[in-house]
Design an enzyme around this catalytic site. Structure first.
Site, PDB file in Angstrom:
ATOM      1  N   HIS A   6      -7.126  -4.314 -13.903  1.00  0.00           N
ATOM      2  CA  HIS A   6      -5.442  -3.839 -14.230  1.00  0.00           C
ATOM      3  C   HIS A   6      -5.623  -3.011 -15.496  1.00  0.00           C
ATOM      4  CE1 HIS A   6      -3.042  -6.241 -11.260  1.00  0.00           C
ATOM      5  NE2 HIS A   6      -4.109  -5.560 -10.659  1.00  0.00           N
TER       6      HIS A   6
ATOM      7  N   ASN B  14       1.062  -1.319   0.205  1.00  0.00           N
ATOM      8  CA  ASN B  14      -0.067  -0.003   0.176  1.00  0.00           C
ATOM      9  C   ASN B  14       0.924   1.556  -0.176  1.00  0.00           C
ATOM     10  OD1 ASN B  14      -2.838  -1.628   0.173  1.00  0.00           O
ATOM     11  ND2 ASN B  14      -2.236  -1.655   2.249  1.00  0.00           N
TER      12      ASN B  14
END
Length: 323
Positions: free
Chosen positions: A197, A99
């Site tokens: 994606h 993250n």
């Protein structure tokens, strides 16, 4: 005596299994698309407007919000734990390697939350905002929509250690399938969700090894093109779209890229590398409608991962802090 003991252990196992099933069923039953109809009837419209505005300002935000939902649900369940900042009691998931400086969209969720607090204070959870935001972000860029079940509550804890184990760009196919299976998601869900994606971007550090590897599973021309934005040394944070052809549209071009050995991340290309998911990638490359319907179904399944309901957790007034 030994036989009696074994019988008791077996009975206890059955009872525990039944209790877990009951608890799971109760949690799922407490989620409903109409959860806020009486308490905050403007909730969905407020979220939709906020997300539409955010995506119109920055198209890339759609991918970021979908990814935020994914990274939230895969750690402790869909409980908005990813939004919590560091504090004396919180080791923020934002600082976990998967993250750190890559998870985005926090300010969008915060903005929507502040608007909801003005009209329905203390009613709509941050966890539900993330789930609805992912749906609205998909639809805003031509992706599918789906019905979002509501009623999740917000975690009062976070787990940076669990976040460190989120699926990685270096994971092989078996590892990815296994990780998704632990969340109740199958190989088809894995491939469908990976299709998001088509909207995303990746930092050079995440794909450098692949484009300089000279391996047989990457198109040479594609690798050469990508090296322009990602030098062998330096430029770790340089961004490149995962799909060069239609980077701002939710379509099935991601799967066409994989068949041409033009997956940017190693964890993308393994989906079409002579393994068990090749047929799914091929199917989606030829049938965009099937991809979109499967993506929506997989997002619904993912949003059901271990929600907090009833009196568990809380409804945060500010998404990055516990009450």
């Amino acid at each position: 005596m030994a036989s009696l003991s074994q019988t008791n252990k077996f009975t206890c196992t059955i009872i525990v299994s039944m209790l877990l099933l009951i608890i799971s069923t109760q949690s799922e039953a407490q989620l409903s698309p109409t959860f806020y109809d009486a308490t905050c009837p403007s909730a969905l419209n407020t979220i939709r407007t906020g997300i539409r505005n955010a995506v119109s300002r920055e198209r890339r935000m759609s991918a970021s919000l979908i990814r935020l939902h994914f990274h939230d649900c895969f750690v402790q369940g869909c409980d908005a734990s990813i939004l919590l900042d560091d504090s004396s009691s919180i080791d923020s998931e934002k600082n976990a390697l998967p993250n750190f400086k890559s998870a985005r969209g926090f300010e969008v969720i915060d903005s929507v939350k502040s608007q909801l607090e003005r009209v329905c204070p203390g009613v709509v959870s941050c966890a539900d905002i993330i789930a609805v935001a992912a749906r609205d972000a998909s639809f805003a860029v031509g992706g599918p929509s789906w019905t979002v079940k509501l009623g999740r509550r917000d975690s009062t804890t976070a787990s940076r250690s669990l976040a460190e184990n989120l699926p990685s760009f270096t994971d092989g196919l078996d590892k990815l399938i296994s990780t998704f299976a632990t969340k109740g998601l199958n190989a088809r869900d894995l491939v469908a969700l990976s299709g998001a994606h088509t909207l995303g971007q990746a930092q050079c550090a995440f794909f450098r090894d692949r484009i300089y590897s000279n391996q047989s599973n990457i198109d040479a021309g594609f690798a050469s093109t990508r090296r322009r934005q990602c030098p062998a040394n330096g430029g770790d944070s340089n961004l490149s779209p995962l799909d060069l052809v239609t980077p701002n549209s939710f379509d099935n071009n991601y799967f066409k890229n994989l068949i041409q050995k033009k997956g940017l991340l190693a964890s993308d290309q393994v989906l079409f590398s002579g393994g068990s998911t090749d047929s799914i990638v091929d199917e989606y490359s030829k049938n965009p409608s099937k991809f979109k319907s499967d993506f929506a179904a997989a997002m619904i399944k993912m949003a059901d991962i271990s929600p907090l309901t009833g009196s568990a957790g809380e409804i945060r007034r500010v998404c990055n802090l516990v009450n």
